[in-house]
Design a protein around this motif. Sequence first.
Motif, mmCIF file in Angstrom:
data_model
loop_
_atom_site.group_PDB
_atom_site.id
_atom_site.type_symbol
_atom_site.label_atom_id
_atom_site.label_comp_id
_atom_site.label_asym_id
_atom_site.label_seq_id
_atom_site.Cartn_x
_atom_site.Cartn_y
_atom_site.Cartn_z
ATOM 1 N N SER A 1 0.820 -1.214 0.000
ATOM 2 C CA SER A 1 0.000 0.000 0.000
ATOM 3 C C SER A 1 0.852 1.263 0.000
ATOM 4 O O SER A 1 0.433 2.312 0.495
ATOM 5 N N TYR A 2 2.044 1.175 -0.556
ATOM 6 C CA TYR A 2 2.925 2.345 -0.575
ATOM 7 C C TYR A 2 2.285 3.463 -1.383
ATOM 8 O O TYR A 2 1.571 3.221 -2.360
ATOM 9 N N GLU A 3 2.572 4.705 -0.987
ATOM 10 C CA GLU A 3 1.861 5.840 -1.571
ATOM 11 C C GLU A 3 2.246 6.137 -3.017
ATOM 12 O O GLU A 3 1.596 6.950 -3.680
ATOM 13 N N ILE A 4 3.286 5.501 -3.527
ATOM 14 C CA ILE A 4 3.634 5.662 -4.941
ATOM 15 C C ILE A 4 3.658 4.269 -5.583
ATOM 16 O O ILE A 4 4.716 3.713 -5.888
ATOM 17 N N PRO A 5 2.498 3.676 -5.810
ATOM 18 C CA PRO A 5 2.443 2.288 -6.289
ATOM 19 C C PRO A 5 3.052 2.085 -7.665
ATOM 20 O O PRO A 5 3.567 1.007 -7.958
ATOM 21 N N SER A 6 3.016 3.111 -8.520
ATOM 22 C CA SER A 6 3.550 2.934 -9.876
ATOM 23 C C SER A 6 5.036 2.605 -9.847
ATOM 24 O O SER A 6 5.516 1.793 -10.651
ATOM 25 N N TYR A 7 5.775 3.204 -8.916
ATOM 26 C CA TYR A 7 7.208 2.941 -8.842
ATOM 27 C C TYR A 7 7.499 1.608 -8.171
ATOM 28 O O TYR A 7 8.500 0.957 -8.486
ATOM 29 N N VAL A 8 6.646 1.199 -7.247
ATOM 30 C CA VAL A 8 6.797 -0.139 -6.664
ATOM 31 C C VAL A 8 6.658 -1.179 -7.765
ATOM 32 O O VAL A 8 7.471 -2.103 -7.885
ATOM 33 N N ASP A 9 5.634 -1.021 -8.599
ATOM 34 C CA ASP A 9 5.430 -1.968 -9.695
ATOM 35 C C ASP A 9 6.557 -1.891 -10.715
ATOM 36 O O ASP A 9 6.983 -2.915 -11.267
ATOM 37 N N TYR A 10 7.049 -0.683 -10.968
ATOM 38 C CA TYR A 10 8.138 -0.523 -11.934
ATOM 39 C C TYR A 10 9.407 -1.214 -11.441
ATOM 40 O O TYR A 10 10.061 -1.952 -12.193
ATOM 41 N N TYR A 11 9.765 -0.984 -10.179
ATOM 42 C CA TYR A 11 10.980 -1.579 -9.649
ATOM 43 C C TYR A 11 10.845 -3.094 -9.484
ATOM 44 O O TYR A 11 11.854 -3.812 -9.466
ATOM 45 N N ARG A 12 9.628 -3.581 -9.385
ATOM 46 C CA ARG A 12 9.421 -5.028 -9.341
ATOM 47 C C ARG A 12 9.629 -5.638 -10.745
ATOM 48 O O ARG A 12 10.173 -6.730 -10.883
ATOM 49 N N LEU A 13 9.206 -4.911 -11.772
ATOM 50 C CA LEU A 13 9.268 -5.425 -13.138
ATOM 51 C C LEU A 13 10.621 -5.199 -13.809
ATOM 52 O O LEU A 13 11.099 -6.054 -14.571
ATOM 53 N N LYS A 14 11.259 -4.090 -13.521
ATOM 54 C CA LYS A 14 12.462 -3.694 -14.249
ATOM 55 C C LYS A 14 13.575 -4.746 -14.231
ATOM 56 O O LYS A 14 14.184 -5.014 -15.281
ATOM 57 N N PRO A 15 13.921 -5.384 -13.105
ATOM 58 C CA PRO A 15 15.054 -6.316 -13.105
ATOM 59 C C PRO A 15 14.854 -7.543 -14.000
ATOM 60 O O PRO A 15 15.831 -8.184 -14.379
ATOM 61 N N ARG A 16 13.598 -7.878 -14.301
ATOM 62 C CA ARG A 16 13.361 -9.058 -15.137
ATOM 63 C C ARG A 16 12.753 -8.684 -16.490
ATOM 64 O O ARG A 16 12.131 -9.518 -17.159
ATOM 65 N N LEU A 17 12.996 -7.439 -16.888
ATOM 66 C CA LEU A 17 12.372 -6.958 -18.111
ATOM 67 C C LEU A 17 12.867 -7.721 -19.331
ATOM 68 O O LEU A 17 12.106 -7.939 -20.289
ATOM 69 N N ALA A 18 14.121 -8.146 -19.322
ATOM 70 C CA ALA A 18 14.660 -8.869 -20.477
ATOM 71 C C ALA A 18 13.902 -10.153 -20.750
ATOM 72 O O ALA A 18 13.874 -10.642 -21.890
ATOM 73 N N ASP A 19 13.274 -10.725 -19.709
ATOM 74 C CA ASP A 19 12.516 -11.969 -19.865
ATOM 75 C C ASP A 19 11.011 -11.749 -19.781
ATOM 76 O O ASP A 19 10.240 -12.719 -19.787
ATOM 77 N N ALA A 20 10.589 -10.487 -19.687
ATOM 78 C CA ALA A 20 9.161 -10.203 -19.534
ATOM 79 C C ALA A 20 8.424 -10.401 -20.857
ATOM 80 O O ALA A 20 9.024 -10.439 -21.937
ATOM 81 N N SER A 21 7.118 -10.514 -20.749
ATOM 82 C CA SER A 21 6.292 -10.682 -21.943
ATOM 83 C C SER A 21 5.691 -9.348 -22.360
ATOM 84 O O SER A 21 5.585 -8.415 -21.558
ATOM 85 N N GLU A 22 5.280 -9.270 -23.586
ATOM 86 C CA GLU A 22 4.619 -8.074 -24.096
ATOM 87 C C GLU A 22 3.350 -7.782 -23.299
ATOM 88 O O GLU A 22 3.024 -6.620 -23.032
ATOM 89 N N GLN A 23 2.649 -8.832 -22.892
ATOM 90 C CA GLN A 23 1.399 -8.652 -22.145
ATOM 91 C C GLN A 23 1.640 -7.985 -20.795
ATOM 92 O O GLN A 23 0.874 -7.115 -20.373
ATOM 93 N N GLU A 24 2.718 -8.386 -20.103
ATOM 94 C CA GLU A 24 3.037 -7.781 -18.815
ATOM 95 C C GLU A 24 3.315 -6.284 -18.967
ATOM 96 O O GLU A 24 2.849 -5.465 -18.168
ATOM 97 N N VAL A 25 4.080 -5.947 -19.978
ATOM 98 C CA VAL A 25 4.437 -4.555 -20.181
ATOM 99 C C VAL A 25 3.202 -3.737 -20.544
ATOM 100 O O VAL A 25 2.985 -2.633 -20.018
ATOM 101 N N ARG A 26 2.380 -4.268 -21.429
ATOM 102 C CA ARG A 26 1.181 -3.520 -21.814
ATOM 103 C C ARG A 26 0.232 -3.356 -20.626
ATOM 104 O O ARG A 26 -0.452 -2.339 -20.508
ATOM 105 N N ALA A 27 0.205 -4.344 -19.725
ATOM 106 C CA ALA A 27 -0.647 -4.237 -18.542
ATOM 107 C C ALA A 27 -0.165 -3.093 -17.649
ATOM 108 O O ALA A 27 -0.979 -2.324 -17.115
ATOM 109 N N PHE A 28 1.148 -2.971 -17.479
ATOM 110 C CA PHE A 28 1.696 -1.871 -16.680
ATOM 111 C C PHE A 28 1.349 -0.531 -17.317
ATOM 112 O O PHE A 28 0.909 0.402 -16.631
#
Length: 650
Positions: A65-92
């Motif tokens: 419930s952090y007050e800046i959720p977009s950055y929490v989600d970004y920092y969760r996704l960024k380290p594995r972006l090389a293996d992420a799917s197009e669907q995950e990125v479009r969802a963000f």
Amino acid sequence: MTTLKFLSRFLAGSLLAATCLTASAQATEGAAQPRAEDDTFLQLREAARKDNAALANALASRIPSYEIPSYVDYYRLKPRLADASEQEVRAFLAKYPNHAIADRLRNDWLLVLGKRRDWANFDFHFPQFVLKDDTQVKCYGLLSRAVKGQNVAAEARALLVNPPSYVEGCAALIARLYETRQFSEDDLVTQLRLAGEYDATGPAKRTAVLLGGSERHAGLAVDAPALALARGPGDTRVERELYIVALGRTARGSLKLATAALERVASRLTPAEREAAWATLALPASIQLHEDAHTYWEKAGNAPLSREAQQWKARTALRRGDWRLLRATIEAMPEAVRRDHAWLYWQARALQATGGSPEQARELYQYIADQGTFYGQLALEELGRMVVEPVPPAPPTAAEMAAVQANQGFRRALKFFDIGLRLEGLREWNWELRSMDERALRAAAEFARRNDVLDRMVHTAERMKGDADYSQRFPAPHADILGPATHELGLDKAWVYGLIRQESRFNSDARSHVGASGLMQVMPSTGKYVAGKIGLDEYRPGKLTDLRTNLVLGSNYLNMIMGRFEGSQVLATAAYNAGPGRARSWRNKMTAAIEGAVFAETIPFSETRGYVKNVMANATNYAAMFEKKPQSLKARLGKVMPVEGSGAQP
């Protein structure tokens, strides 16, 4: 007092104390929770920066419930972006539309897609990339079009001017264009010369190989030019071009050795190669303010020049007072370079000096006339006007302030500033300014003032095109300290404020990559030296961040520098940024007195060159505000005089 009453009051007091202790504990606990979440968020950011996907995911899960959720989600996704799917990125991106961090993720994802050569998805995202400030992404964009058979050569030539920024995407673009004959051998030679000029070993090696040359020899030309010169120019075009690169690299350290080497092998080069070789020596000669720089440019003839070389050729003509050469050099610049306000101003001056069209000169002055900038102020004076404090515009309305206060991007920026994440705060703040009109910008600047983020106030106010509010654009805080300090030292208060505005934009927490601190960006060694000179008792380096100490040390150091340069604000400003020794060496190479504007434009260090121009323009505006009368930047700049006793002509 009866025993019953005593017990009653004792119990009441105990109950009140217990209630207060409970409330205090609850308040402490309430305050501790946000701090703990901030600490976790900072750890999350660091885990993402180190590409630790497992740790980032674990930390993100602890602050749902952090007050800046977009950055929490970004920092969760960024380290594995090389293996992420197009669907995950479009969802963000769908979850956080029109957010600054969404455009940041789109930038990251475009780099992944380009590296994958996934052109279908790349072409979907690229038009939606708002900032388009990543050279690598731009190269992938051109590569995608080239793969489809489109001719992108002209756009690639305009883009590929800074080899250190190329990386994989730009290297692939160059190779593709050469393979498909959109780029000629001449284009590759241009890239090879640029790589040498910018000390870019990797691009030099890759380009040499495309030309059929040796990767090892290219590395030597850039990194060990003495060895490359010892080998001689060779028999092929690429080997001769690598020799020219080595000449330019050698000239940075010893112009004499490079000149001797060129003269020794000149007969083995074609006429065009000889001109290119002299041009590659003329650039460092100009930057070194060498007295024979103009001779090198004469020998360079019509050799094709980089943007940097074109501008230094113009600066050499300017320093010599050769208005005809200056005019011809500026007119030969590509439009992207020529439209810089510096060259528009000097083009107009050259037109006047060589009998050119007065109407054309006046049009150029009118185009750049602006009270806020160095060349804008000089152009104003050429038009017969001076710098005055404008009538302040109407202040923001309550409704306009309410809209800004409700802006979530600004709220995120303030949060980031509060927890020490300046980069993220700047990204959020600047993102919100992109589409604002004049009234909204004025309200945003006022919002920054009220939240004591003066650097953002200044930055926001600078974006306004209409009537300027000088209280926002040129703030003058801490007058209780600076007023007495400048008066006692006999310093021009407007100049001191102009320098502080350039140094820190009044951000007292500012700290440079080399360790300078505070409003006046005082270096620890400088602080210690000045403290000893003025007898500041109990000084220690940690006190540089103290507002009063920083301003006292900085203003006293300015006063010391002014004494060394006979009161010249131009020289003292250059010395404050680059060091007194460098400023003295630039002055020592003068053979006659020159305009302050000419001295400023021909400073060898690009950072110091821009710094001096900005400080002097700032000071002129502050003087207009403090003195309530028209001001002349030309008068403030005056003439920079050669060292007394040097034999130079005044």
